[in-house]
Design a protein around this motif. Structure first.
Motif, PDB file in Angstrom:
ATOM      1  N   LEU A  64      16.402  29.482  -3.070  1.00 50.37           N
ATOM      2  CA  LEU A  64      15.000  29.931  -3.260  1.00 50.37           C
ATOM      3  C   LEU A  64      14.330  30.043  -1.806  1.00 50.37           C
ATOM      4  CD1 LEU A  64      12.539  30.535  -5.145  1.00 50.37           C
ATOM      5  CD2 LEU A  64      12.173  27.960  -4.983  1.00 50.37           C
ATOM      6  N   GLN A  87      17.785  30.707 -12.053  1.00 53.86           N
ATOM      7  CA  GLN A  87      16.501  29.887 -12.062  1.00 53.86           C
ATOM      8  C   GLN A  87      15.623  30.301 -10.604  1.00 53.86           C
ATOM      9  OE1 GLN A  87      18.003  25.702 -11.864  1.00 53.86           O
ATOM     10  NE2 GLN A  87      17.992  25.744 -14.303  1.00 53.86           N
ATOM     11  N   ALA A  88      16.553  30.730  -9.851  1.00 48.57           N
ATOM     12  CA  ALA A  88      15.788  30.815  -8.409  1.00 48.57           C
ATOM     13  C   ALA A  88      15.043  32.353  -8.703  1.00 48.57           C
ATOM     14  CB  ALA A  88      16.900  31.105  -7.311  1.00 48.57           C
ATOM     15  N   LEU A  98       7.680  34.029 -11.119  1.00 50.67           N
ATOM     16  CA  LEU A  98       6.555  33.295 -11.093  1.00 50.67           C
ATOM     17  C   LEU A  98       5.592  33.299  -9.824  1.00 50.67           C
ATOM     18  CD1 LEU A  98       7.913  30.276 -13.189  1.00 50.67           C
ATOM     19  CD2 LEU A  98       6.273  31.992 -14.125  1.00 50.67           C
ATOM     20  N   GLU A  99       6.188  33.643  -8.810  1.00 50.95           N
ATOM     21  CA  GLU A  99       5.520  33.928  -7.601  1.00 50.95           C
ATOM     22  C   GLU A  99       5.143  35.156  -7.087  1.00 50.95           C
ATOM     23  OE1 GLU A  99       7.729  31.900  -4.157  1.00 50.95           O
ATOM     24  OE2 GLU A  99       7.779  29.927  -5.425  1.00 50.95           O
ATOM     25  N   GLU A 122      13.826  33.385 -11.535  1.00 47.03           N
ATOM     26  CA  GLU A 122      12.590  33.058 -12.587  1.00 47.03           C
ATOM     27  C   GLU A 122      11.599  32.651 -11.811  1.00 47.03           C
ATOM     28  OE1 GLU A 122      13.836  30.079 -15.484  1.00 47.03           O
ATOM     29  OE2 GLU A 122      15.269  31.756 -16.481  1.00 47.03           O
ATOM     30  N   ARG A 123      11.702  31.676 -10.501  1.00 47.26           N
ATOM     31  CA  ARG A 123      10.841  30.987  -9.871  1.00 47.26           C
ATOM     32  C   ARG A 123      10.156  32.331  -8.772  1.00 47.26           C
ATOM     33  NH1 ARG A 123       9.583  26.072  -7.607  1.00 47.26           N
ATOM     34  NH2 ARG A 123       7.554  26.581  -6.279  1.00 47.26           N
ATOM     35  N   ARG A 127      13.019  33.865  -0.897  1.00 47.73           N
ATOM     36  CA  ARG A 127      11.655  33.881  -0.489  1.00 47.73           C
ATOM     37  C   ARG A 127      11.406  34.514   0.814  1.00 47.73           C
ATOM     38  NH1 ARG A 127       9.818  28.836  -1.261  1.00 47.73           N
ATOM     39  NH2 ARG A 127       9.508  29.172  -3.508  1.00 47.73           N
ATOM     40  N   GLU A 170      17.069  24.744  -3.852  1.00 53.89           N
ATOM     41  CA  GLU A 170      15.953  24.722  -2.935  1.00 53.89           C
ATOM     42  C   GLU A 170      16.354  25.791  -1.792  1.00 53.89           C
ATOM     43  OE1 GLU A 170      14.462  21.410  -1.520  1.00 53.89           O
ATOM     44  OE2 GLU A 170      14.345  20.161  -3.652  1.00 53.89           O
TER      45      GLU A 170
END
Length: 476
Positions: free
Chosen positions: A18, A55-56, A62-63, A58-59, A22, A15
């Motif tokens: 990410l 994984q970060a 997606l955003e 990939e997220r 972001r 978290e």
């Protein structure tokens, strides 16, 4: 270069990663098109598992904050335009009043510097780039580069001894200045020399006299120090010495080529100014910014050369004779000021750029600087002649060009009885790709234009003045 990510082991790692990525993207610190580090590299830098990084990413994909390009990596996407957020309320600072005072300083020449030049631009104080001695300078700069690191890591605050010697020899020969290398302090342009002098000589409430119209940055420096400024009028003989206030701590003047009117201070006024300084105890700042471009008459004595009491600080600059980007100037310091100015210089920047000082010292010692000045005088002389002819013909119905013995600008005054808005004329001229500069930008004084000829080729002057004549003819 490492991506600035800080991981707190006590918080959920995925978290944190990410959220920070972001934030970097949405704040613009990671700009659109920027490539993110490969997951393996970032994992190694942060000490995390590569899967956590993947994984970060990939997220973020997606955003729609990043996109993966096959075989190339992950890149930041352009964000959709967002509604403009209301401006944040600035923090209330204890120094708010002081900050506001600096923000309100009058800096008209800053606006000029921020604007691109017109095709035919009569900006003052800007030398012709094509005249710069590129080949000679490159050779001396290469030699200075090879020498770099062989001596001390720092130059003396006063400048490299070789350059100070060269400057002392030059100003004694060309301007009749009485000095040795020990009196020379090399500065980052004349502007730093003025700043040091103002800091050392005046404080809040002290009175400083300066020519009006005159050089706006000097006025702003004095106001920033909290000094009380006393504008002194200029006439056909230069600074009106009878109008100098007895309580002034310093007076700033441009005796060889008054800025912006272009007149030279008469011998009587020069002696009168020195007599006033002797009575008042004031220091005279002699700005000799472009007098080396002389076109007629015998050179006039510098104030410093006439001064028998050590009251004149002589300031020169290579910005007008070589290039503004070099940021090299100097002050010939009176003995009573020398130590204080050296301390102020050391506090301001420790020392100047040794590489450029070394190259300039070599250039001057070899005789390149004098050859360059002769070349400039010849070229600017041609431009000056074309300008004078143009004002005697094309612009004769509206303007009178004041003669100037030296320098590479002249002043044009509107003829009596004409009501011409110089600011509006300048705006119209800009649309015609001609740069004009109203005298009112430089303080109270006659209504007219400053006509620099450093950036307009001789063959272009007739075309430029023809466009101005067309504008004036339409306005009349």
């Amino acid at each position: 270069m490492d991506l600035h990510i800080v991981i707190d082991p006590g918080q959920p790692i995925g978290e944190q990663l990410l959220r920070q990525l972001r934030s970097l993207i949405r704040s613009g610190r990671l700009a659109a098109g920027a490539q993110l580090p490969p997951s393996r590299l970032l994992a190694g830098q942060l000490g995390l598992a590569r899967q956590t990084i993947a994984q970060a990413y990939e997220r973020l994909a997606l955003e729609q904050l990043i996109e993966a390009r096959r075989g190339r990596g992950s890149f930041v996407r352009a964000l959709p335009a967002l509604a403009e957020a209301p401006p944040a309320t600035p923090a209330r600072l204890a120094s708010a009043e002081r900050i506001a005072a600096f923000g309100a300083l009058p800096l008209p020449l800053l606006r000029v510097a921020d604007s691109p030049l017109a095709r035919y631009d009569f900006v003052g104080g800007s030398p012709e780039p094509a005249l710069f001695p590129h080949a000679d300078w490159r050779r001396h700069l290469n030699a200075a580069q090879r020498q770099l690191g062989q001596g001390s890591a720092h130059a003396p605050p006063a400048g490299l001894p070789a350059l100070r010697e060269a400057i002392a020899e030059h100003v004694a020969f060309a301007r009749g200045v009485r000095c040795s290398a020990a009196d020379v302090i090399v500065t980052q342009g004349a502007q730093q020399a003025f700043d040091l002098l103002v800091r050392v000589l005046v404080g809040p409430g002290d009175v400083a006299a300066l020519e009006s119209p005159g050089y706006p940055p000097l006025l702003a420096m004095l106001q920033a120090q909290g000094a009380r400024t006393a504008p002194v009028p200029v006439d056909g003989e230069g600074l009106v010495t009878d109008a100098l206030p007895a309580e002034a701590r310093l007076v700033y003047t441009t005796p060889a080529h008054q800025f912006p009117l272009g007149v030279a201070m008469s011998a009587a006024r020069r002696h009168g100014l020195l007599a006033w300084a002797s009575r008042s105890g004031a220091v005279v700042i002699e700005d000799d910014y472009d007098s080396e471009f002389r076109f007629e008459g015998r050179p006039r004595d510098s104030l410093q050369g006439l001064d028998a009491e050590g009251r004149v600080a002589f300031v020169g600059s290579f910005s007008k004779t070589l290039a503004p980007s070099l940021r090299l100037g100097y002050v010939i310091a009176p003995p009573a000021l020398r130590e204080a100015l050296l301390h102020a210089k050391h506090l301001a920047d420790v020392h100047g750029p040794s590489l450029l000082q070394n190259a300039l010292a070599r250039f001057m010692a070899e005789g390149g600087y004098r050859r360059h000045l002769r070349r400039c005088v010849a070229e600017y002389g041609r431009r000056r002649e074309r300008l004078m002819v143009g004002f005697d013909t094309l612009l004769a119905p509206w303007l009178t060009l004041l003669r100037a013995e030296a320098g590479f600008h002249q002043t044009a005054l509107f003829k009596p009885g004409l009501h011409i808005d110089a600011t509006r004329l300048a705006a119209l001229a800009r649309r015609a790709d001609v740069g004009l500069y109203p005298l009112q930008r430089f303080g109270a004084g006659p209504d007219g234009l400053l006509m620099g000829f450093g950036r307009v080729a001789a063959d272009d002057i007739d075309t430029a003045l023809g466009r101005v004549a067309g504008l004036l003819g339409t306005a009349a």
